[in-house]
Design an enzyme around this catalytic site. Structure first.
Site, short mmCIF file in Angstrom:
data_model
loop_
_atom_site.label_atom_id
_atom_site.label_comp_id
_atom_site.label_asym_id
_atom_site.label_seq_id
_atom_site.Cartn_x
_atom_site.Cartn_y
_atom_site.Cartn_z
N ASN A 122 0.81 -1.22 0.00
CA ASN A 122 0.00 0.00 0.00
C ASN A 122 0.85 1.27 0.00
OD1 ASN A 122 0.38 -1.04 2.89
ND2 ASN A 122 -0.16 1.09 3.26
N SER A 169 18.00 -5.50 3.57
CA SER A 169 18.53 -4.14 3.70
C SER A 169 20.03 -4.19 3.85
CB SER A 169 17.92 -3.48 4.94
OG SER A 169 18.63 -2.31 5.31
N TYR A 189 16.73 -4.17 14.14
CA TYR A 189 16.43 -4.10 12.71
C TYR A 189 17.47 -4.87 11.91
CZ TYR A 189 15.63 -2.09 8.06
OH TYR A 189 15.39 -1.92 6.71
#
Length: 296
Positions: free
Chosen positions: A12, A127, A153
């Protein structure tokens, strides 16, 4: 992409939305798997093509199971794109640290549950931050240590690459034609960076100097999705420090290349999610081989 079905998590906004738009423009049927259906419908309404929105909350394994139970049609391409970055310490519905639970465990469960229907490729978005990560098997959920959002992360993004490597190993061993690849967007100006937290000022300064657009940030994902690349390949930008530029195959950290760590993480992930690699992938291959033998 005509006649092909694509599932993209977190489509989205950001690079997931760009990938959905591009693939739909090329004729694919694109399923936007999103936590917020209203936002997903708004995103789909801004695109042209064959688009569908379905609810999926990767931070809730019940939602993952519900999504996969209702998805019975073949899938040509699964893009594990959704992710969270640098939140304060938060737990998923199942009690996992939010970044590890969403970025890795949710996609781990989703992929394995959908795998019997996948006939093409699985792309998982990692990442460059994986290089700062380590898999702390003694405290994956940050229950013993002071919580560090950036380190958490990095762990989740390292897990994405280890998952891709072990998934490809298992697919190859099963004789499956499906391949697993990974990508990272470099430094892309997406809503992951649009925070008001303690790093907001630094984020805005870095983005203003170095970031590329969402459209350019999606290119490595699209490259990993459709280019003629081998299994367990990793795509990223070709520019300085892989921050921006045209996509190419790039390297990864030493730990991300460790097969022992990858296998151990897979086993732990199975235990945490209750989801295992489906034997049906091997059975489908055996059935096809038997058909070919019979025809000969």
């Amino acid at each position: 992409m005509s006649g092909r079905t694509v599932v993209i998590t977190g489509a989205n906004s950001g690079i997931g939305k760009v990938a959905a738009r591009v693939l739909a423009q090329r004729g694919a049927r694109v399923v936007l798997a999103v936590r917020d259906v209203a936002k997903g419908q708004a995103a789909a309404g801004s695109m042209r093509g064959d688009l569908e929105v379905r609810e999926l909350d990767l931070a809730d394994l019940r939602s993952v199971r519900a999504f996969t139970a209702e998805f019975t049609e073949p899938i040509d391409l699964l893009i594990n794109n959704a992710g969270v970055m640098w939140p304060p310490l938060t737990r998923t519905v199942d009690g996992f640290e939010l970044q590890f639970g969403t970025n890795h465990l949710g996609h781990f469960a989703l992929t394995n549950l959908l795998l019997p229907q996948i006939r093409g490729r699985v792309v998982t978005v990692s990442s460059g931050g994986h290089r700062a990560g380590t898999i702390a098997f003694d405290d994956l959920q940050w229950e013993k240590r002071p919580y560090k959002p950036m380190a958490a992360y990095g762990q989740s993004k390292l897990a994405n690459l280890l998952f891709t490597a072990e998934l490809q190993r298992r697919l190859t061993e099963a004789g499956s034609p499906v391949i697993a690849t990974a990508a990272h967007p470099g430094l892309a100006s997406t809503n992951l960076f649009r925070s008001t937290g303690r790093f907001a000022r630094l984020e805005r300064w870095v983005l203003s100097l170095f970031a590329q657009s969402e459209d350019d940030g999606a290119l490595p994902t699209l490259f990993a999705a459709v280019a003629a690349v081998p299994g367990d390949s990793y795509a990223g930008p070709s520019g300085f420090l892989e921050g921006r530029g045209a996509p190419k195959l790039v390297g990864r950290s030493k730990e991300a290349r460790d097969p022992g760590v990858a296998r151990r993480l897979w086993t732990v992930s199975e235990e945490l999610t209750g989801v295992t690699f489906p034997r049906i992938a091997r059975m489908a291959h055996e059935s096809e081989a038997a058909d070919r033998t019979g025809r000969r």
